[in-house]
Write an enzyme that holds these catalytic residues in place. Sequence first.
Site, PDB file in Angstrom:
ATOM      1  N   GLY A 101      31.460  11.297 -15.923  1.00 51.20           N
ATOM      2  CA  GLY A 101      31.855  10.792 -17.242  1.00 51.20           C
ATOM      3  C   GLY A 101      33.338  10.942 -17.497  1.00 51.20           C
ATOM      4  CG  ASP A 121      40.234   6.850 -11.426  1.00 54.42           C
ATOM      5  OD1 ASP A 121      41.104   7.115 -12.269  1.00 54.42           O
ATOM      6  OD2 ASP A 121      39.051   7.201 -11.551  1.00 54.42           O
ATOM      7  CG  ASP A 156      43.547  20.422 -18.856  1.00 48.33           C
ATOM      8  OD1 ASP A 156      43.149  19.331 -18.376  1.00 48.33           O
ATOM      9  OD2 ASP A 156      44.688  20.873 -18.629  1.00 48.33           O
ATOM     10  CG  ASP A 174      33.650   8.887  -9.547  1.00 49.23           C
ATOM     11  OD1 ASP A 174      33.346   9.015  -8.349  1.00 49.23           O
ATOM     12  OD2 ASP A 174      34.574   9.513 -10.083  1.00 49.23           O
ATOM     13  CG  ASN A 175      37.465   7.110  -8.644  1.00 48.00           C
ATOM     14  OD1 ASN A 175      37.260   7.269  -9.843  1.00 48.00           O
ATOM     15  ND2 ASN A 175      37.900   8.086  -7.874  1.00 48.00           N
ATOM     16  CE  LYS A 201      43.419   8.799 -15.162  1.00 53.99           C
ATOM     17  NZ  LYS A 201      43.605   7.964 -13.955  1.00 53.99           N
ATOM     18  NE  ARG A 258      41.978   3.904 -16.498  1.00 50.53           N
ATOM     19  CZ  ARG A 258      41.341   4.740 -15.669  1.00 50.53           C
ATOM     20  NH1 ARG A 258      41.814   4.980 -14.463  1.00 50.53           N
ATOM     21  NH2 ARG A 258      40.255   5.364 -16.056  1.00 50.53           N
ATOM     22  N   GLY A 268      36.099  12.599 -18.556  1.00 47.91           N
ATOM     23  CA  GLY A 268      36.401  13.987 -18.928  1.00 47.91           C
ATOM     24  C   GLY A 268      37.794  14.136 -19.514  1.00 47.91           C
ATOM     25  NE  ARG A 269      41.832  12.814 -15.410  1.00 45.59           N
ATOM     26  CZ  ARG A 269      42.731  12.688 -14.491  1.00 45.59           C
ATOM     27  NH1 ARG A 269      43.945  13.118 -14.722  1.00 45.59           N
ATOM     28  NH2 ARG A 269      42.445  12.169 -13.334  1.00 45.59           N
TER      29      ARG A 269
HETATM   30  P1  AMP Z   1      38.978  11.420 -10.831  1.00 48.52           P
HETATM   31  O1  AMP Z   1      39.267  12.301  -9.669  1.00 48.52           O
HETATM   32  O2  AMP Z   1      40.176  11.166 -11.690  1.00 48.52           O
HETATM   33  O3  AMP Z   1      38.272  10.165 -10.462  1.00 48.52           O
HETATM   34  O4  AMP Z   1      37.993  12.253 -11.762  1.00 48.52           O
HETATM   35  C1  AMP Z   1      36.727  12.688 -11.378  1.00 48.52           C
HETATM   36  C2  AMP Z   1      36.029  13.325 -12.564  1.00 48.52           C
HETATM   37  O5  AMP Z   1      36.730  14.491 -12.996  1.00 48.52           O
HETATM   38  C3  AMP Z   1      35.920  12.429 -13.787  1.00 48.52           C
HETATM   39  O6  AMP Z   1      34.701  12.705 -14.424  1.00 48.52           O
HETATM   40  C4  AMP Z   1      37.084  12.882 -14.627  1.00 48.52           C
HETATM   41  O7  AMP Z   1      36.896  12.599 -15.999  1.00 48.52           O
HETATM   42  C5  AMP Z   1      37.074  14.382 -14.377  1.00 48.52           C
HETATM   43  N1  AMP Z   1      38.403  14.985 -14.590  1.00 48.52           N
HETATM   44  C6  AMP Z   1      39.494  14.844 -13.827  1.00 48.52           C
HETATM   45  N2  AMP Z   1      40.526  15.534 -14.332  1.00 48.52           N
HETATM   46  C7  AMP Z   1      40.098  16.125 -15.454  1.00 48.52           C
HETATM   47  C8  AMP Z   1      40.694  16.984 -16.442  1.00 48.52           C
HETATM   48  N3  AMP Z   1      41.962  17.367 -16.369  1.00 48.52           N
HETATM   49  N4  AMP Z   1      39.914  17.395 -17.461  1.00 48.52           N
HETATM   50  C9  AMP Z   1      38.630  17.015 -17.553  1.00 48.52           C
HETATM   51  N5  AMP Z   1      38.013  16.229 -16.674  1.00 48.52           N
HETATM   52  C10 AMP Z   1      38.727  15.785 -15.629  1.00 48.52           C
HETATM   53 MG    MG Z   2      37.788   8.590 -11.493  1.00 52.07          MG
END
Ligand code: AMP
Ligand code: MG
Length: 492
Positions: free
Chosen positions: A88, A260, A123, A250-251, A111, A174, A90-91
Amino acid sequence: MTVHFPFQNTYATLPEGFFARVAPTPVASPRLIKLNRPLATRLGLDPDRLETPEGAEILAGKRVPTGAEPIAMAYAGHQFGHFVPQLGDGRAILLGEVVDIDGVRRDIQLKGSGPTPFSRRGDGRAALGPVLREYIVSEAMAALGIPTTRSLAAVITGESVMRETALPGAVLTRVASSHVRVGTFQYFAARGDTEGVRRLADHVLARHYPEAADAERPYHRLLQGVIARQADLVARWLLIGFIHGVMNTDNTSISGETIDYGPCAFMDHYDPAAVFSSIDELGRYAYANQPRIALWNLTRFAECLLPLLADNKENAIEQAQFILGEFPERFTAAYQAGLRRKTGLFTERDGDEALIQDLLDAMAKNRADFTLTFRRLGEAALEPARDQELRQLFADPAACDEWAMRWRRRLEDEPQSAAERALLMRSVNPAFIPRNHRIEAVIQAAVSRDDYAPFEELLEVLSKPYEDQSALSAYADPPEPHQRVLQTFCGT
Ligand code: AMP
Ligand code: MG
């Protein structure tokens, strides 16, 4: 007058389980670093208004604009082959959708705008470096003509985020034709929620594949459509030397956009096994592995759709396999056609594929720069005197000479004049790509000196990648040995 976003929020009308309603977390003192004014205009937004303090507050998540219905989207995903049932946003927080001047619906998402119910241990924030990186690479991809999410703005928050050290915090705005991923489908499929999968499929059919929505077997057509767009996309990546770096499900976007930009990289010298991402220890997402991984991800997508393809599971599997079988052919056709254009072969002859492969093999063996080899090939096609600049790129220039002789003989069969050919080749072989060492230098200047002049200059040169731009020609150069970037990081 206030900043006006003509929001229409279709995703937020889906059932509650599709997302969590959550507002961005206000930050201390937002400062606009960059606004993409042409993109703002295309989105029907007023760039002057976005540049006011109120605009910066909106783009930093400090103020929610009228008409927004902020949500964090639910999704799951296979990360490096391992299934995580709940990831989901997360940020990231989706503010809403606007319809651009071409009539295309676009998500506007912040983002790095604070925690959400999907943050797990994160965070919810982003550091300045990765924000600038995504801004640069996504806009470079757009200028190269490759389907991609876009960057509307970068702001610094005035707060720091803790990574290995304290770093300036930032928020990227974004823009995507949607943020629905393969992982979004997996979220519902993994819960056995077939109705959820169907609702999502209907949403993306209407939004991205309207011609399939009205067809006889819309879900089969959806699978075909996503496969076709991903095959074309990954072919485009290979043709410009792009390595995504985290091709998790997810990407992988359902709309077929590159999404991403974490530890992604453009390769300098041609190396099919090239990997830059620090977290990709096994080379799962290496340059030449990308088509195979895309098919793996699409197979996960097909699995989600099985209940919609046929009542009987065996029939559904058979039909899905049949459709997945279209991927290799589609990818190879797009990739080979692209390679032909890059080498100036606009008609087809027996032996072309082998000729092109021999060039790639010689490039790999001689560590020739991928981008410059093709760019200079176009110049050499016009003026044989410029062979010198081409052969210099090869550790053993003789390897290039031998190949060029065969290539010239082959070009005699082509109908174009040398000038026409050179022009066509220039239009597919960029002079400028976002080289890793340039991106690192930009980030360094911004983070350590609050100096954004290098960022602006790099954006400028990358906005016209197929033009020579002689005043900025140094940006075409590969890194000196001491400038080489060996690893990239997602920085999350
Ligand atoms: P990503 O590597 O950017 O594709 O992220 C993979 C997952 O980690 C996704 O669910 C993001 O929302 C979560 N995520 C990445 N960085 C953070 C962050 N700083 N705080 C909270 N969730 C994160
Ligand atoms: Mg991602």
